[in-house]
Design an enzyme around this catalytic site. Structure first.
Site: not given
Ligand code: AMP
Ligand code: MG
Length: 486
Positions: A248-249, A172, A88
């Site tokens: 999700d991490n 990143r 997002g």
């Protein structure tokens, strides 16, 4: 400026992402660029001016060969399934193959909305961007698998959170951004074919040695469990609390990802929580191994149809792999702790380790300094240990127990002390230092942040000029709270 993009996910995984574009920043200004990392990635920076780096790494100018896209994923957040998350506020520019053949994602974080932004603005504020940069570079220096930070650029725009903050974009670098939640997304919304396609891609990209396995999906589960056990053991070993271990991490590559509310523990307490949104302590320091187990059970569930399709009998093996995680983790964790304590593989240290944590908890001892203090003790200097403990005698029984183990080692105390110092850091990103550096940066002075970055990039060798960076927070610093805010 030369990139050699080779975008395997874009080219071979259509349907697993949404094409997207970066928003135009109003006045991009380079805050920092990681030249050493650029070199490792094979990016030819050449004579590129800061202005050009700022344009590229803020999203203003797409580098040649980029195929910007947002990845689809789902995830369990604090135990509850969110079927639709996705990038997002992140944009994958593409993949680079480094000179040594390793493949990396180059991703912008905070470059504006994507099809997965829901109600979010897709932006990031300068504080969290510099926080992630610092934390991820510290973790890399501490030998913890992690995403890296290539650049931070101020956008010149304001980002509205509780207050307005200067906006920034982080670049990143990751082995990939595929998460447990990516598997969950395709398992939940599509059929087994998609899970198989994703699993095959991950095996090809990350674990080509598994492609010949009788059941590559089962082999993938086993490998990812192993990597996550190693990762969480490394976190515990340096007092790191991730803070938001949602599925999700959790990157399937085994890298630490998503430095939102993470922080390092100073005084040891197994229940330490820093994140303001973790009211129940789900992701407390000492709960991280249980959460690893829980997250891997979710990964197994998502993979199960693919595992079953190859051989229904392998479903039982997958269950066994998940059930064995606590034992597997404990073995990895205790091996790591033995190294921190200067002990070899030979002896049974289970009781010593249990007693250590009881003693540290009761004494509230600074976790990082403690292991350095033990090595100093081996060199005949008990002064640091004495300073760390309010009642030094209270540690004496445990020290005596540890000393007995040390005496059974084949090498002498001085050699053991050197080996301990090579794995026990002096410098970590301490909360009070991080907060001070970020506060100054937000007010326009980057110097304290740059100095702290330099310190945490050299964690193991003490330097007298850095004495202030080694100690615990002053008592007036008070209880620390972190925020997901981006
Ligand atoms: P996190 O808790 O940081 O892992 O983020 C969870 C989800 O929220 C992910 O899908 C993010 O992409 C999304 N998200 C977080 N912050 C923003 C934002 N400012 N704008 C859009 N999406 C966001
Ligand atoms: Mg995330």
């Amino acid at each position: 400026m030369d990139f050699a993009f080779d975008n395997s996910f874009h080219d071979s995984m259509e349907g697993f992402y949404a094409p997207a574009e970066a928003a135009k920043p109003s006045a991009p200004k380079l805050l920092i660029f990681n030249h050493a990392l650029a070199e490792r990635l094979g990016i030819e920076v050449g004579a590129a001016a800061d202005e050009q780096l700022a344009r590229i790494f803020s999203g203003e100018e797409a580098p040649e060969g980029a195929n910007p896209l947002a990845l689809a994923y789902a995830g369990h957040q604090f135990g509850h399934f969110s079927p639709q998350l996705g990038d997002g506020r992140a944009l994958l520019l593409g993949e680079l193959v480094a000179p040594d053949g390793a493949r990396f994602d180059v991703q912008l974080k905070g470059s504006g909305p994507t099809p997965f932004s829901r109600n979010g603005d897709g932006k990031a504020a300068i504080g969290p961007v510099l926080r992630e940069y610092l934390m991820s570079e510290a973790m890399a220096a501490l030998d913890v698998p992690t995403t890296r930070s290539l650049a931070a650029v101020a956008t010149g725009d304001r980002v509205q959170r509780e207050q307005a903050h200067p906006g920034a974009v982080l670049t990143r670098i990751a082995s990939s951004h595929i998460r447990v939640g990516t598997f969950q997304f395709f398992a939940a919304h599509f059929g087994v074919d998609h899970v198989v396609q994703l699993s095959d891609y991950v095996v090809r990209r990350h674990f080509p040695d598994l492609s010949e396995a009788a059941n590559p999906h089962l082999a993938l589960l086993n490998r990812v469990i192993g990597l996550q056990c190693d990762l969480v053991a490394r976190w515990l070993g340096i007092g790191f609390i991730h803070g938001v271990m949602n599925t999700d991490n959790v990157a399937v590559s085994g890298e630490t990802i998503d430095y939102g509310p993470c922080a390092f523990m100073d005084r040891f307490s197994v229940n330490t929580v820093f994140s303001s949104i973790d009211a129940n302590g789900r992701y407390a320091y000492g709960r991280q191994p249980q959460i690893l187990h829980w997250n891997m059970a979710r990964f197994a569930e998502a993979l199960l149809p693919a595992i079953h399709a190859v051989d229904p009998a392998d479903v039982e093996t997958a269950k066994d792999l998940v059930n064995e995680i606590p034992d597997r983790f404990r073995a990895v964790w205790h091996a790591r702790l033995r190294r921190k304590l200067g002990l070899g593989e030979g002896t049974d240290t289970a009781a010593l380790i249990d007693n250590l944590f009881d003693a540290l908890e009761v004494q509230g001892i600074d976790f990082t300094s403690f292991f350095r203090a033990l090595a100093m003790l081996l060199r005949g200097d008990g002064s640091l240990l004495e300073r760390l403990s309010s009642a030094p005698d209270a540690m004496a029984p445990w020290i005596a127990e540890w000393w007995q183990h040390i005496e059974r080692e084949e090498i002498g105390p001085l050699e053991i002390a050197d080996a301990m110092d090579a794995v026990n850091p002096v410098y970590i990103p301490r909360n009070h230092l991080v907060e001070a550096a970020l506060g100054a940066a937000e007010a326009g002075d980057l110097a304290p942040w740059l100095e702290l970055l330099e310190v945490v990039r050299h964690p193991y060798v003490p330097r007298p000029v850095w004495a202030l960076f080694a100690g615990a927070a002053p008592s007036e610093f008070g209880p620390y709270k972190t925020f997901c805010g981006t």
